[in-house]
Scaffold this motif. Structure first.
Motif, PDB file in Angstrom:
ATOM      1  N   GLU A  19      -3.085  -3.379  -2.333  1.00  0.00           N
ATOM      2  CA  GLU A  19      -2.713  -3.912  -3.760  1.00  0.00           C
ATOM      3  C   GLU A  19      -1.844  -5.712  -3.565  1.00  0.00           C
ATOM      4  O   GLU A  19      -0.916  -5.450  -3.166  1.00  0.00           O
ATOM      5  N   LYS A  34      -3.097   5.135  -1.646  1.00  0.00           N
ATOM      6  CA  LYS A  34      -3.552   4.948  -2.720  1.00  0.00           C
ATOM      7  C   LYS A  34      -4.150   3.311  -2.587  1.00  0.00           C
ATOM      8  O   LYS A  34      -3.915   3.310  -0.955  1.00  0.00           O
ATOM      9  N   GLU A  35      -5.231   2.389  -2.492  1.00  0.00           N
ATOM     10  CA  GLU A  35      -5.369   1.542  -2.165  1.00  0.00           C
ATOM     11  C   GLU A  35      -3.892   0.246  -2.205  1.00  0.00           C
ATOM     12  O   GLU A  35      -3.459   0.246  -2.543  1.00  0.00           O
ATOM     13  N   THR A  75      -7.536 -11.216  -3.972  1.00  0.00           N
ATOM     14  CA  THR A  75      -7.875 -10.163  -3.567  1.00  0.00           C
ATOM     15  C   THR A  75      -7.695 -10.244  -1.660  1.00  0.00           C
ATOM     16  O   THR A  75      -7.927 -11.204  -0.532  1.00  0.00           O
ATOM     17  N   GLN A 108       0.781  -1.149  -0.331  1.00  0.00           N
ATOM     18  CA  GLN A 108      -0.055  -0.056  -0.213  1.00  0.00           C
ATOM     19  C   GLN A 108       0.726   1.046   0.387  1.00  0.00           C
ATOM     20  O   GLN A 108       1.485   1.271   0.862  1.00  0.00           O
TER      21      GLN A 108
END
Length: 123
Positions: A46, A43-44, A106, A39
């Motif tokens: 990933e 930002k998210e 995910t 991260q």
């Protein structure tokens, strides 16, 4: 319960290399996969890479293929991430994760998380 501890982050110049380590302790009996996420500020989180704990098969995000390699040491309950050809875009906090599913990409598929280790790549 599984406890994860990352190490190996730091500051490196563009083109340099780092090796991250994630040690697992506790009762990892239901863990099928371990993974690395990252991260960056603003930002998210990933997906970076994941590995099947029993068979060693790994999958990678497209942006790290050919540069990063994930491996494992079952005897030490440790997952490793070798990072080469680093660029400033790789600057982020890198998190280790573990879960009962087969190398998902995910973050919600992982049950256990480490505290993260900072990787900074200077230009």
């Amino acid at each position: 319960q599984v406890h994860l501890v990352e190490s190996g982050g730091g500051l490196v110049q563009t083109g340099g290399s780092l090796r991250l380590s994630c040690g697992a302790s506790g009762r990892p009996f239901n863990i099928l996969s371990m993974a690395w996420f990252r991260q960056a500020p603003g930002k998210e989180r990933e997906f970076v890479a994941a590995i099947m704990w029993r068979h060693g098969s790994a999958r990678y995000a497209d942006f790290v293929k050919g540069r990063f390699t994930m491996s494992k040491d079952n005897a030490k309950n440790t997952a490793l991430l070798e990072m080469n050809a680093l660029t400033p875009d790789d600057t982020a906090v890198y998190y280790c994760a573990a879960g009962p599913r087969v190398v998902p990409t995910t973050s919600s598929e992982y049950d256990y998380w480490g505290q993260g280790t900072q990787v900074t790549v200077s230009s």
